[in-house]
Enzyme design. Sequence first.
Site, PDB file in Angstrom:
ATOM      1  N   HIS A  82       0.831  -1.202   0.000  1.00 43.35           N
ATOM      2  CA  HIS A  82       0.000   0.000   0.000  1.00 43.35           C
ATOM      3  C   HIS A  82       0.869   1.257   0.000  1.00 43.35           C
ATOM      4  O   HIS A  82       0.618   2.202  -0.752  1.00 43.35           O
ATOM      5  CB  HIS A  82      -0.907   0.017   1.236  1.00 43.35           C
ATOM      6  CG  HIS A  82      -1.888  -1.129   1.272  1.00 43.35           C
ATOM      7  ND1 HIS A  82      -3.251  -0.933   1.261  1.00 43.35           N
ATOM      8  CD2 HIS A  82      -1.702  -2.462   1.297  1.00 43.35           C
ATOM      9  CE1 HIS A  82      -3.866  -2.110   1.302  1.00 43.35           C
ATOM     10  NE2 HIS A  82      -2.939  -3.053   1.329  1.00 43.35           N
ATOM     11  N   ASP A 112      -5.781   5.788   1.365  1.00 43.38           N
ATOM     12  CA  ASP A 112      -6.023   4.366   1.182  1.00 43.38           C
ATOM     13  C   ASP A 112      -7.466   4.058   1.584  1.00 43.38           C
ATOM     14  O   ASP A 112      -8.004   4.665   2.517  1.00 43.38           O
ATOM     15  CB  ASP A 112      -5.050   3.563   2.057  1.00 43.38           C
ATOM     16  CG  ASP A 112      -5.014   2.086   1.682  1.00 43.38           C
ATOM     17  OD1 ASP A 112      -4.039   1.685   1.029  1.00 43.38           O
ATOM     18  OD2 ASP A 112      -5.955   1.347   2.044  1.00 43.38           O
TER      19      ASP A 112
END
Length: 504
Positions: free
Chosen positions: A51, A156
Site C-alpha cells: 500500500h 487508502d
Amino acid sequence: MYTTTRCETTIPSHQHQQDQNHVQKLPSGLKMKDVSGSVVVVMVPLPAQGHLNQLLELAYFVASYGIPVHFVGSATHNHQAKLRSHIAPSSSPSDICFHDFPTPPFHSPAPDPNSTYKFPSQLQPAFDAASFLRGPIASLIRSLSLESRRVVVVHDSLMGSVVQDAASVPNAESYVFHSVSAFALYWYTWEATGMVLPKEDEVDIAELLSSEGFLSLRVSFTDEFLKFIASQHEFKKLSLGSIYNTCRVVEGRYVDLLASATANGISTKHWAIGPFNMVKAPDKSSKRSAHMCMEWLDKQAASSVIYVSFGTTTALSNEQIRQIAIGLERSGQKFIWVLREADKGDIFSGGGEARKIELPQGFEETVTAGDLGVVVRDWAPQLEILGHPATGGFLSHCGWNSCMESISMGVPILAWPMHSDQPRNAILITKVLKIGLIVKDCMNQNKVVKSSTIQGGVEALMASEQGDEMRKRAAELGVAVRGSMDEGGVSRAELDSFITHISR
Ligand SMILES: *[C@@H]1O[C@H](CO)[C@@H](O)[C@H](O)[C@H]1NC(C)=O
C-alpha cells in the site's frame, strides 16, 4: 501541535533546482504542466508495503505535474516507503514533503510461519496505531487549507476514519485510493450487495464463490481485519471519487461495472490511472541496481528464468520452503528465488532473533554449481528483474502490486495466492486475462503444496506450449499497458483528467 506545513528536510537551493529538472523528466515523458494554482495534495497510505509503495508512486505522478504533495505517516513507515522505493533508491525524494507524525508505540511481533492461515495478522497492531494519525492529519489539513485554494486528500481505502475531519474543512475534499484490482473490488461489492453479474461474464463468479477455501472471506482475512475493513466503510461516503492502480486495457470492464455499481444516484468519479510503477527514476539514479542477480540475468537466455517471490506479508513454514526448493530444483528451470521473512509492523524494530530460513542441506551449493538459480535473501529489485529479457515467468502470491508490475513488464504469472484479495487477483490473471496458470491445489488453505505440484506448475509455465501461449499474451498485454501511459494513451488520459479535476 503539528500545524507545520513545511517539510522537515530543507533542501539546498542548487540541489532543489537540479531536482526540479529531474521532476520534469518524471514519469516517462510526462510533461510538466503548471496546473497547480494553489492546490495541494495530502496522501495517506495504509502502513503495509504493497500500500505504501503504490501511494508513493502515485505521489510522484501528481508531483510531476508541479502540484505539491504531502505524504503522511509514522516515521518508521515513511522511512520504509522511501527506503524500498524503486524511484529514489538512495536519497529521499525532495519533490514530496514527508510528514513523520507520531503514533503510540505498537507491538511488532514476528510473523508466524506455522499459522494455519496466511493473513499477516502480525501487521494489525501497526494498522491500529495508524488510527492515531487522525489528530495530526486534521491539523495538517486545516493549516494547509488556510494557505491553499484547495486541499485534496487521497487516502487508502482502509484509512477513511483517519481522514474523516477533511469533511469539515470547506476547501478540502477527499478521494479513495484502492490498492486492489477493480476485479477483486467488484467481486466484493457483488458479494456485499448481491448484485447480479452480467450474463456474458467471462468468469462464473457464482460458481467460484461456492467453492470453499481462499475465495471465502473468512479464510482469506482474519475476523479482526474484517471488522477493521467494516469500520472504514462508513467513511467512503465522504469521498468524491475513486482512484485505481489499474489500467482500462487490463480491466476496464470492471472499472465500468464498479462505476455503475456504486453510483446509487451519488455521482462519484472513477479514475484508472495505472500502472503506477511506470513512474521513472530521475536520471541520476536511473542506472539499474547493482544487485548481483541483474548480472546473473544478463548471462541467461531470453525468457528462461522464473522469478519466485511471495511478497512482504507471507511467512512460509519450513516444510513448505523445503517443498518449493525441491520442486524448483527438479523442474530444471532457471530461477531467482527471493527468500525473505515477512515484514513485521515495524520493519526496523529489533527484538528477537530474526528467523533464519533454512533450505535443504546442499541446495544452494547444488543450484549455484549447476548455475540453475540464485537465492536472494535481501531486498530484490523486483520491477527490474521482471523487466529483464531473461525473465520469462513469475511465481507469485498475486498481491496487486506484484500483478501490476508483472503485467506492465509483460511477464506471465504462476499464481499461488495466499490471502486477502490475492485469490481473486489470481482468477483475474488466469481465467479472465489468461496470462498465467494457477499452482494446483493452492486454494486449499492449510495444506502444504507438494514439490511435485510446484515442479509441475513451473514446467507448465516455463516449458510447455500452454506456457508459451501465456507468455505471448502477457507480452502483448504488456505492450498495450505500457502504451497506455504514453501521450494519447488511456491511462495517461485518466491521469490528466484527475489532475484537471483537482485543479479545476
Ligand atoms: C514452526 O514449526 C517448526 C516445525 O514444527 C518448529 O521447528 C518451529 O520452531 C516453529 N516456528 C514457530 C515460530 O513457531
